[in-house]
Design a protein around this motif. Structure first.
Motif, PDB file in Angstrom:
ATOM      1  N   ALA A 135      -8.179   2.198 -10.383  1.00  0.00           N
ATOM      2  CA  ALA A 135      -7.199   1.662  -9.780  1.00  0.00           C
ATOM      3  C   ALA A 135      -6.141   2.971  -9.512  1.00  0.00           C
ATOM      4  O   ALA A 135      -5.113   2.663  -8.647  1.00  0.00           O
ATOM      5  CB  ALA A 135      -6.511   0.828 -10.713  1.00  0.00           C
ATOM      6  N   VAL A 136      -6.362   3.861  -9.964  1.00  0.00           N
ATOM      7  CA  VAL A 136      -5.410   5.209  -9.991  1.00  0.00           C
ATOM      8  C   VAL A 136      -5.674   5.710  -8.751  1.00  0.00           C
ATOM      9  O   VAL A 136      -4.986   6.336  -7.997  1.00  0.00           O
ATOM     10  CB  VAL A 136      -5.546   6.232 -11.182  1.00  0.00           C
ATOM     11  CG1 VAL A 136      -4.706   7.203 -11.040  1.00  0.00           C
ATOM     12  CG2 VAL A 136      -4.911   5.407 -12.411  1.00  0.00           C
ATOM     13  N   GLY A 137      -7.061   5.923  -8.288  1.00  0.00           N
ATOM     14  CA  GLY A 137      -7.157   6.809  -7.109  1.00  0.00           C
ATOM     15  C   GLY A 137      -8.261   5.720  -6.253  1.00  0.00           C
ATOM     16  O   GLY A 137      -7.963   5.007  -5.405  1.00  0.00           O
ATOM     17  N   GLY A 138      -9.657   6.020  -6.668  1.00  0.00           N
ATOM     18  CA  GLY A 138     -10.638   5.319  -5.944  1.00  0.00           C
ATOM     19  C   GLY A 138     -11.891   5.880  -6.101  1.00  0.00           C
ATOM     20  O   GLY A 138     -12.069   6.850  -6.571  1.00  0.00           O
ATOM     21  N   PRO A 139     -12.953   5.242  -5.347  1.00  0.00           N
ATOM     22  CA  PRO A 139     -14.446   5.888  -5.413  1.00  0.00           C
ATOM     23  C   PRO A 139     -14.347   7.200  -4.908  1.00  0.00           C
ATOM     24  O   PRO A 139     -13.690   7.458  -3.625  1.00  0.00           O
ATOM     25  CB  PRO A 139     -15.002   4.859  -4.207  1.00  0.00           C
ATOM     26  CG  PRO A 139     -14.281   3.675  -4.276  1.00  0.00           C
ATOM     27  CD  PRO A 139     -12.886   3.974  -4.605  1.00  0.00           C
ATOM     28  N   GLY A 140     -14.851   8.202  -5.759  1.00  0.00           N
ATOM     29  CA  GLY A 140     -14.801   9.671  -5.105  1.00  0.00           C
ATOM     30  C   GLY A 140     -13.677  10.401  -5.226  1.00  0.00           C
ATOM     31  O   GLY A 140     -13.436  11.696  -4.757  1.00  0.00           O
ATOM     32  N   SER A 189      -6.693   4.393  -2.734  1.00  0.00           N
ATOM     33  CA  SER A 189      -7.341   4.815  -1.400  1.00  0.00           C
ATOM     34  C   SER A 189      -7.413   3.481  -0.695  1.00  0.00           C
ATOM     35  O   SER A 189      -8.071   3.574   0.468  1.00  0.00           O
ATOM     36  CB  SER A 189      -8.752   5.437  -1.669  1.00  0.00           C
ATOM     37  OG  SER A 189      -9.443   4.643  -2.574  1.00  0.00           O
ATOM     38  N   GLY A 190      -6.717   2.427  -0.889  1.00  0.00           N
ATOM     39  CA  GLY A 190      -6.691   1.115  -0.181  1.00  0.00           C
ATOM     40  C   GLY A 190      -8.064   0.242   0.096  1.00  0.00           C
ATOM     41  O   GLY A 190      -8.182  -0.386   0.917  1.00  0.00           O
ATOM     42  N   THR A 191      -8.968   0.588  -1.177  1.00  0.00           N
ATOM     43  CA  THR A 191     -10.019  -0.455  -1.188  1.00  0.00           C
ATOM     44  C   THR A 191      -9.605  -1.950  -1.324  1.00  0.00           C
ATOM     45  O   THR A 191      -8.336  -2.266  -1.628  1.00  0.00           O
ATOM     46  CB  THR A 191     -10.752  -0.073  -2.239  1.00  0.00           C
ATOM     47  OG1 THR A 191     -10.302  -0.565  -3.534  1.00  0.00           O
ATOM     48  CG2 THR A 191     -11.252   1.162  -2.316  1.00  0.00           C
ATOM     49  N   ALA A 192     -10.466  -2.778  -0.923  1.00  0.00           N
ATOM     50  CA  ALA A 192     -10.198  -4.216  -1.176  1.00  0.00           C
ATOM     51  C   ALA A 192      -9.725  -4.540  -2.739  1.00  0.00           C
ATOM     52  O   ALA A 192      -8.793  -5.380  -2.717  1.00  0.00           O
ATOM     53  CB  ALA A 192     -11.279  -5.365  -0.887  1.00  0.00           C
ATOM     54  N   ALA A 193     -10.193  -4.053  -3.431  1.00  0.00           N
ATOM     55  CA  ALA A 193      -9.748  -4.139  -4.768  1.00  0.00           C
ATOM     56  C   ALA A 193      -8.274  -3.711  -4.962  1.00  0.00           C
ATOM     57  O   ALA A 193      -7.372  -4.332  -5.833  1.00  0.00           O
ATOM     58  CB  ALA A 193     -10.512  -3.479  -6.079  1.00  0.00           C
ATOM     59  N   HIS A 194      -8.060  -2.557  -4.472  1.00  0.00           N
ATOM     60  CA  HIS A 194      -6.717  -2.022  -4.506  1.00  0.00           C
ATOM     61  C   HIS A 194      -5.648  -3.015  -4.020  1.00  0.00           C
ATOM     62  O   HIS A 194      -4.443  -3.406  -4.578  1.00  0.00           O
ATOM     63  CB  HIS A 194      -6.353  -0.589  -4.023  1.00  0.00           C
ATOM     64  CG  HIS A 194      -7.110   0.497  -4.933  1.00  0.00           C
ATOM     65  ND1 HIS A 194      -8.298   1.152  -4.190  1.00  0.00           N
ATOM     66  CD2 HIS A 194      -6.991   1.083  -5.975  1.00  0.00           C
ATOM     67  CE1 HIS A 194      -8.595   1.975  -5.088  1.00  0.00           C
ATOM     68  NE2 HIS A 194      -8.143   1.880  -6.279  1.00  0.00           N
ATOM     69  N   VAL A 195      -5.988  -3.558  -2.975  1.00  0.00           N
ATOM     70  CA  VAL A 195      -5.121  -4.172  -2.005  1.00  0.00           C
ATOM     71  C   VAL A 195      -4.765  -5.627  -2.611  1.00  0.00           C
ATOM     72  O   VAL A 195      -3.636  -6.093  -2.760  1.00  0.00           O
ATOM     73  CB  VAL A 195      -5.844  -4.458  -0.467  1.00  0.00           C
ATOM     74  CG1 VAL A 195      -4.920  -5.671   0.244  1.00  0.00           C
ATOM     75  CG2 VAL A 195      -5.542  -3.262   0.166  1.00  0.00           C
ATOM     76  N   ALA A 196      -5.977  -6.129  -3.566  1.00  0.00           N
ATOM     77  CA  ALA A 196      -5.787  -7.274  -4.216  1.00  0.00           C
ATOM     78  C   ALA A 196      -4.827  -7.256  -5.441  1.00  0.00           C
ATOM     79  O   ALA A 196      -3.926  -8.252  -5.892  1.00  0.00           O
ATOM     80  CB  ALA A 196      -7.369  -7.705  -4.804  1.00  0.00           C
ATOM     81  N   LEU A 197      -4.741  -6.081  -5.847  1.00  0.00           N
ATOM     82  CA  LEU A 197      -3.916  -5.722  -6.980  1.00  0.00           C
ATOM     83  C   LEU A 197      -2.367  -5.780  -6.378  1.00  0.00           C
ATOM     84  O   LEU A 197      -1.512  -6.418  -7.330  1.00  0.00           O
ATOM     85  CB  LEU A 197      -4.117  -4.524  -7.686  1.00  0.00           C
ATOM     86  CG  LEU A 197      -5.440  -4.651  -8.688  1.00  0.00           C
ATOM     87  CD1 LEU A 197      -5.499  -3.014  -9.114  1.00  0.00           C
ATOM     88  CD2 LEU A 197      -5.297  -5.312 -10.115  1.00  0.00           C
ATOM     89  N   VAL A 198      -2.280  -5.002  -5.443  1.00  0.00           N
ATOM     90  CA  VAL A 198      -0.874  -4.946  -4.805  1.00  0.00           C
ATOM     91  C   VAL A 198      -0.275  -6.322  -4.504  1.00  0.00           C
ATOM     92  O   VAL A 198       0.776  -6.739  -4.478  1.00  0.00           O
ATOM     93  CB  VAL A 198      -0.790  -4.050  -3.586  1.00  0.00           C
ATOM     94  CG1 VAL A 198       0.433  -4.104  -3.062  1.00  0.00           C
ATOM     95  CG2 VAL A 198      -1.308  -2.651  -4.120  1.00  0.00           C
TER      96      VAL A 198
END
Length: 329
Positions: free
Chosen positions: A236-241, A84-93
């Motif tokens: 990491a697979v989806g995101g919050p909610g 879902s593009g959270t800061a944590a997801h973007v950091a992984l990418v």
């Protein structure tokens, strides 16, 4: 024009109820496999090909992981994510890209804004632009680029069906599903997508999610590592909610949603389901999959009831709940 199964082959999978009145019905097809891989329930047409959309990501991730790229933990989870593009997801990418000093412009997925509301609001407040790293498939694309570097394959054209990476992915899809795709097109993120039957999709996902980490074959060892990563790092697979994240966190399943109403899910005991909602809506996909697995005795009904309350399947009338979206399988 050829396409997925017809409406005449579909069965009702879910309804939308408002004030005790059934307002809408979601029809489609679904298959359930026993832990041993036998078809124990088939609803509608489970033989005709359909595009799995993001349900292909586990196959794509395993193809990368068996092409000289080590992915473990959160890195593996985001490689198979529709995040879902959270800061944590973007950091992984960005971390994946940083392994080989690759710029985000190398990603072949289109620029996007986060689908996570908080992250989207923050981007708007900051005046930041839409970027490729925010796109929900960016983890998959970053992993694909790493495979190209590892094998000295060209980065240019890595999404072309004739590229060595895409040929490798197709080979992995066929190995796991045991079926040659009936069609090929371009997915929303720009990558090739291959049409297979729901039965083949379920069997392929089951082989990935039940693979043994001690297998003598690297293909299955990497599949086991991917499955462990998803179940260990569901955020990491989806995101919050997000439905996938909720189902994995609460029930220990392996869940992967795909666009246009496709869903795959494996219970802890190995029972697996794959489904397609014919109208393309994904709003009921997770609860349908959970109810199918519960009906097969793979998950407790009470546990599904508890998760259903978190999936936000409410039908609202103003600020008041007046109904719900519910599975009818």
């Amino acid at each position: 024009m050829p396409g997925t199964f017809s409406v005449s082959d579909a069965v009702e999978l879910a309804v939308v109820e408002r004030g005790g009145f059934i307002e809408s019905r979601h029809a489609g097809s679904a298959v359930v496999l026993s832990p041993e891989g036998e078809v124990v329930r088939a609803l509608g047409d489970v033989i005709s090909p359909t595009f799995p959309r993001s349900c292909l990501k586990p196959f794509q991730a395993v193809a990368v992981m068996t092409s000289g790229v080590t992915l473990r933990g959160e890195d593996a989870a985001v490689a198979t994510a529709s995040h879902s593009g959270t800061a944590a997801h973007v950091a992984l990418v960005r971390g994946l890209l940083g392994r080989e000093s690759l710029p985000s412009s190398a990603l072949g997925c289109p620029p996007a804004s986060p689908t996570d509301q908080a992250a989207r609001d923050e981007l708007i407040r900051s005046g930041g632009p839409r970027e490729r790293v925010y796109m929900n498939c960016s983890g998959k694309h970053a992993a694909m680029l790493l495979a190209c570097v590892a094998n000295e394959w060209p980065l240019e054209g890595y999404l072309d069906p004739g590229h060595p990476l895409q040929k490798r992915i197709l080979d992995v899809v066929e190995r796991f599903t045991g079926e040659r795709p009936g069609a090929m097109a371009v997915d929303g993120c720009g990558a090739p997508v291959h049409a297979i039957s729901l039965t083949a999709l379920a069997r392929g996902i089951q082989k990935i999610t039940t693979a043994a980490p001690s297998s003598p074959f690297a293909l299955y060892r990497e599949a086991a590592a991917l499955t462990d990563a998803v179940r260990t790092h569901p955020w990491a697979v989806g995101g919050p909610g997000q439905p996938d994240t909720i189902a994995i966190e609460r029930l220990g399943v392996f869940a992967k949603v795909g666009a246009e109403g496709v869903m795959v899910m494996t219970a802890p005991n190995g029972a697996t389901t794959a489904l397609k909602v014919l109208d393309g809506s994904s709003r009921a996909s997770t609860i349908i999959a959970l109810r199918l697995l519960a009906g097969a005795g793979a998950i407790e009904d009470a546990a599904v009831d508890a998760v259903q309350a978190e999936l936000d399947l409410r039908v609202m009338g103003g600020e008041r709940r007046v109904g719900e979206i519910r599975a009818t399988v």
